[in-house]
Design a protein around this motif. Structure first.
Motif, short mmCIF file in Angstrom:
data_model
loop_
_atom_site.label_atom_id
_atom_site.label_comp_id
_atom_site.label_asym_id
_atom_site.label_seq_id
_atom_site.Cartn_x
_atom_site.Cartn_y
_atom_site.Cartn_z
N VAL A 182 3.91 4.56 -10.40
CA VAL A 182 2.81 4.41 -9.46
C VAL A 182 1.71 3.61 -10.13
O VAL A 182 1.74 3.40 -11.34
CB VAL A 182 2.35 5.85 -9.05
N GLN A 183 0.74 3.12 -9.39
CA GLN A 183 -0.38 2.41 -10.00
C GLN A 183 -1.45 3.40 -10.46
O GLN A 183 -1.55 4.51 -9.92
CB GLN A 183 -0.98 1.42 -9.00
N ALA A 184 -2.22 2.99 -11.44
CA ALA A 184 -3.21 3.91 -12.03
C ALA A 184 -4.18 4.47 -10.99
O ALA A 184 -4.55 5.64 -11.04
CB ALA A 184 -3.97 3.20 -13.14
N ALA A 185 -4.56 3.63 -10.05
CA ALA A 185 -5.54 4.07 -9.05
C ALA A 185 -5.04 5.26 -8.24
O ALA A 185 -5.82 6.10 -7.80
CB ALA A 185 -5.89 2.91 -8.12
N ALA A 186 -3.72 5.35 -8.08
CA ALA A 186 -3.15 6.43 -7.27
C ALA A 186 -3.39 7.79 -7.91
O ALA A 186 -3.47 8.82 -7.22
CB ALA A 186 -1.66 6.20 -7.08
N GLN A 242 -0.56 4.16 -18.54
CA GLN A 242 0.71 4.63 -19.11
C GLN A 242 1.27 5.78 -18.27
O GLN A 242 2.45 5.81 -17.95
CB GLN A 242 0.44 5.12 -20.53
N LEU A 243 0.40 6.72 -18.00
CA LEU A 243 0.80 7.87 -17.20
C LEU A 243 1.30 7.43 -15.82
O LEU A 243 2.34 7.89 -15.34
CB LEU A 243 -0.38 8.83 -17.05
N ALA A 244 0.56 6.52 -15.21
CA ALA A 244 0.94 6.03 -13.89
C ALA A 244 2.32 5.36 -13.93
O ALA A 244 3.16 5.59 -13.05
CB ALA A 244 -0.11 5.06 -13.37
N ALA A 245 2.53 4.57 -14.96
CA ALA A 245 3.82 3.87 -15.09
C ALA A 245 4.96 4.87 -15.21
O ALA A 245 6.04 4.68 -14.64
CB ALA A 245 3.78 2.95 -16.30
N ALA A 273 0.86 -1.19 0.00
CA ALA A 273 0.00 0.00 0.00
C ALA A 273 0.90 1.24 0.00
O ALA A 273 1.69 1.40 -0.92
CB ALA A 273 -0.90 -0.01 1.22
N ARG A 274 0.81 2.07 0.99
CA ARG A 274 1.64 3.27 0.99
C ARG A 274 3.12 2.89 0.96
O ARG A 274 3.58 2.04 1.72
CB ARG A 274 1.35 4.12 2.22
N THR A 275 3.86 3.55 0.08
CA THR A 275 5.28 3.21 -0.07
C THR A 275 6.13 4.18 0.74
O THR A 275 5.73 5.32 0.99
CB THR A 275 5.70 3.29 -1.55
#
Lengths: 215, 215
Positions: free
Chosen positions: A43-47, A36-39, A2-4
């Motif tokens: 980070v994951q897309a949900a973030a 793509q943006l998240a990558a 979860a939180r990193t």
DNA sequence: GAATTAATTGAACGTTCGTTTTATTATTGC
DNA sequence: GCAATAATAAAACGAACGTTCAATTAATTC
């Protein structure tokens, strides 16, 4: 997971904005996926949805802040002088400097308007119109004062803005021409285009030239 | 159901092309779905694949034919004269007439380049470069002959093309200005921008004016 | 009028999309 | 060090995407 460790909302949001501008400029808004943006941000897309409720909200935020920046930059650069030639020169210099400095954001603001909702499109266009009006005012003042030869104020303003903004299409920093050289050349072209009797910063050649540039 | 009464391959293909240009211009290539396009034509999505193997093939075909049309139009309009001013005037007139007449196709060709594969992008850019080179040649000839005052041939050519093509952004047929009026004004602006000593079609004012427009 | 070809439908395929939900871990404030 | 909060991951959702395939009907050829 979860939180990193080391995660920080402000930094992540800034990273998202920067990555989004670059990705949208390169791929287009529709072609860029949230994953793509998240990558790109790491980070994951949900973030992403912690910072922008929807994809279009992200686009709109980028565009609005770009336009606000442009208007603010002009507010700072705008000279106190009444002299239309100095004002036009300042407008050209500010426009080119701002747009070269933010090529990607300009690309996004110019190319992705159709992805906005009607309401948001209206908001952006309002700002753009306000900015263009500044140029029309300068041209009209110059024409009335007799220092510019302009057939049609609105049309000339559009032509100048298209010409200047077009810089971002071909200009690449570090290539043949420097920003200063480009700005100088565009300034010359602008002054000739509006039929200015003298160039900005050059000694006035004592009158006789004016009629010569009238079409 | 299957084949419909009165169906005709040629007509369907033409309808697909026309609808595609309009839809892509309005929504963007990525945002337009094949189902949307099919609906506009009045056909099922699968039928489109009889005429274009993929979506990108469709886009490429539209762009290639647009560029071929532009080069061909210039080939016809190009004057035999050696006079740089007449040649420049012809270039401007042809460019504006062609682009106003095909606003949507121009929009597509200018905005959707990034959706092409590398190979196809190269093909389109090659045609575009050939077209732009024609203008650079005119400007260089004029500068060498002393009838144009041009600081940088390449930069001026880009500026002029951006300026002229920009017409399609704001021009709407039937509004304030006619095509003829727009063309006349752009011609004036172009001639002033390149520091032409006389305007096209006007009597030569016997020499003395030339120096006046030098920056 | 039978055989062939042209044009299209309808259904389906696997993939990817934007987004939501829930759980989990790091950090902060007391 | 314990509670509260901030920041993320992981998994899943239904919808839409480009494209393919088999079946079917209209037009054409002989």
């Amino acid at each position: 997971m979860a939180r990193t460790t080391g995660s920080d909302g402000e930094k992540t949001e800034a990273a998202v904005r920067e990555a989004a501008v670059n990705l949208i400029a390169r791929l287009g808004y529709e072609a860029m996926s949230m994953r793509q943006l998240a990558a790109e941000v790491g980070v994951q897309a949900a973030a992403l949805y912690r910072y922008f409720p929807t994809k279009q909200d992200l686009l709109f935020t980028l565009m609005r802040e770009h336009m606000e920046g442009l208007l603010q930059a002009w507010g700072v650069a705008r000279p106190a002088t009444a002299d239309p030639e100095s004002r036009l020169a300042a407008y050209v210099e500010n426009h080119i400097a701002f747009h070269i400095g933010r090529r990607h954001a300009t690309h996004v603001s110019n190319m992705e308007l159709r992805s906005l909702s009607h309401e948001r499109l209206t908001q952006i266009l309002k700002m753009r119109t306000a900015y263009e009006k500044e140029l029309r005012t300068i041209l009209r003042d110059g024409a009335e004062a007799g220092v510019f030869q302009v057939d049609d104020t609105g049309l000339t303003a559009m032509a100048l803005i298209q010409m200047m903004t077009g810089v971002i299409v071909w200009f690449r920093p570090g290539e043949r021409l420097s920003i200063a050289e480009v700005t100088t050349t565009y300034l010359s072209m602008t002054m000739r285009l509006v039929g200015a009797t003298i160039s900005h910063g050059t000694a006035r050649p004592s009158g006789r030239a004016r009629d010569a540039v009238v079409l």
